[in-house]
Design a protein around this motif. Sequence first.
Motif, PDB file in Angstrom:
ATOM      1  N   THR A  42       9.088  43.749  38.436  1.00 23.33           N
ATOM      2  CA  THR A  42       9.640  42.398  38.322  1.00 23.33           C
ATOM      3  C   THR A  42      10.852  42.515  37.414  1.00 23.33           C
ATOM      4  OG1 THR A  42       8.361  41.814  36.364  1.00 23.33           O
ATOM      5  CG2 THR A  42       7.379  41.293  38.501  1.00 23.33           C
ATOM      6  N   MET A  43      11.730  41.583  37.518  1.00 23.88           N
ATOM      7  CA  MET A  43      12.940  41.619  36.696  1.00 23.88           C
ATOM      8  C   MET A  43      12.649  40.918  35.371  1.00 23.88           C
ATOM      9  SD  MET A  43      15.727  40.946  39.680  1.00 23.88           S
ATOM     10  CE  MET A  43      17.104  40.984  38.578  1.00 23.88           C
ATOM     11  N   GLY A  45      10.187  39.241  34.411  1.00 24.57           N
ATOM     12  CA  GLY A  45       9.623  37.909  34.532  1.00 24.57           C
ATOM     13  C   GLY A  45      10.545  36.889  35.174  1.00 24.57           C
ATOM     14  N   ARG A  46      11.820  37.251  35.357  1.00 26.62           N
ATOM     15  CA  ARG A  46      12.764  36.306  35.970  1.00 26.62           C
ATOM     16  C   ARG A  46      12.342  35.907  37.374  1.00 26.62           C
ATOM     17  NH1 ARG A  46      18.273  38.898  35.671  1.00 26.62           N
ATOM     18  NH2 ARG A  46      18.077  38.607  37.889  1.00 26.62           N
ATOM     19  N   ASP A  47      11.823  36.878  38.141  1.00 26.84           N
ATOM     20  CA  ASP A  47      11.398  36.585  39.499  1.00 26.84           C
ATOM     21  C   ASP A  47      10.257  35.569  39.509  1.00 26.84           C
ATOM     22  OD1 ASP A  47      13.276  38.375  40.321  1.00 26.84           O
ATOM     23  OD2 ASP A  47      11.873  39.949  40.882  1.00 26.84           O
ATOM     24  N   LEU A  49       9.598  33.384  37.199  1.00 26.06           N
ATOM     25  CA  LEU A  49      10.143  32.099  36.753  1.00 26.06           C
ATOM     26  C   LEU A  49      10.802  31.380  37.930  1.00 26.06           C
ATOM     27  CD1 LEU A  49      10.760  30.143  34.440  1.00 26.06           C
ATOM     28  CD2 LEU A  49      12.853  31.430  34.026  1.00 26.06           C
ATOM     29  N   LEU A  50      11.588  32.100  38.706  1.00 23.98           N
ATOM     30  CA  LEU A  50      12.243  31.497  39.869  1.00 23.98           C
ATOM     31  C   LEU A  50      11.214  31.070  40.913  1.00 23.98           C
ATOM     32  CD1 LEU A  50      14.891  30.677  41.153  1.00 23.98           C
ATOM     33  CD2 LEU A  50      15.141  33.005  42.007  1.00 23.98           C
ATOM     34  N   GLU A  53       9.853  27.887  39.849  1.00 24.86           N
ATOM     35  CA  GLU A  53      10.848  26.823  39.957  1.00 24.86           C
ATOM     36  C   GLU A  53      10.962  26.339  41.402  1.00 24.86           C
ATOM     37  OE1 GLU A  53      14.487  28.379  38.366  1.00 24.86           O
ATOM     38  OE2 GLU A  53      13.832  28.130  36.288  1.00 24.86           O
ATOM     39  N   MET A  85      13.000  37.199  46.712  1.00 22.81           N
ATOM     40  CA  MET A  85      12.372  37.114  45.396  1.00 22.81           C
ATOM     41  C   MET A  85      10.965  36.540  45.509  1.00 22.81           C
ATOM     42  SD  MET A  85      11.440  34.519  43.151  1.00 22.81           S
ATOM     43  CE  MET A  85      12.273  33.267  44.092  1.00 22.81           C
ATOM     44  N   SER A  89       7.665  38.614  44.547  1.00 17.36           N
ATOM     45  CA  SER A  89       6.850  38.096  43.444  1.00 17.36           C
ATOM     46  C   SER A  89       5.414  37.863  43.892  1.00 17.36           C
ATOM     47  CB  SER A  89       7.439  36.798  42.897  1.00 17.36           C
ATOM     48  OG  SER A  89       8.694  37.041  42.329  1.00 17.36           O
TER      49      SER A  89
END
Length: 112
Positions: A42-43, A45-47, A49-50, A53, A85, A89
């Motif tokens: 994962t990046m 946790g950015r993935d 989070l997106l 969202e 993504m 994820s």
Amino acid sequence: TEASLRPLLTTPLPDYGGRVDVPLGNVSIHVVIPPANELPHTMAGRDFLLLFECLDVSSVIVLWALLLAEQKVLLQARQTHVLTMAAESLCALLFPFSWQHVYIPILPASLL
């Protein structure tokens, strides 16, 4: 009782790639931490989070349950990077399991 669970709560976790046996009554629980290079990518946790969202929690849980039950899942998005993504994820959420069937993160329009 609390005394019987104490080994589970007090045994330190092993390092990446390590293993520890935790005695619980007359059984031993094997705790294995995979090597860091085998953890899902994962990046930072950015993935995730997106993903949250784009989808609400209940939708992510339903998708996760469908994937665990090895059901067919079709995702749709206007932007291909969001679609990729989300698919990656959701696959990472299966850890320590992995998707064993056909996986096409982006299906060409000609195949729809």
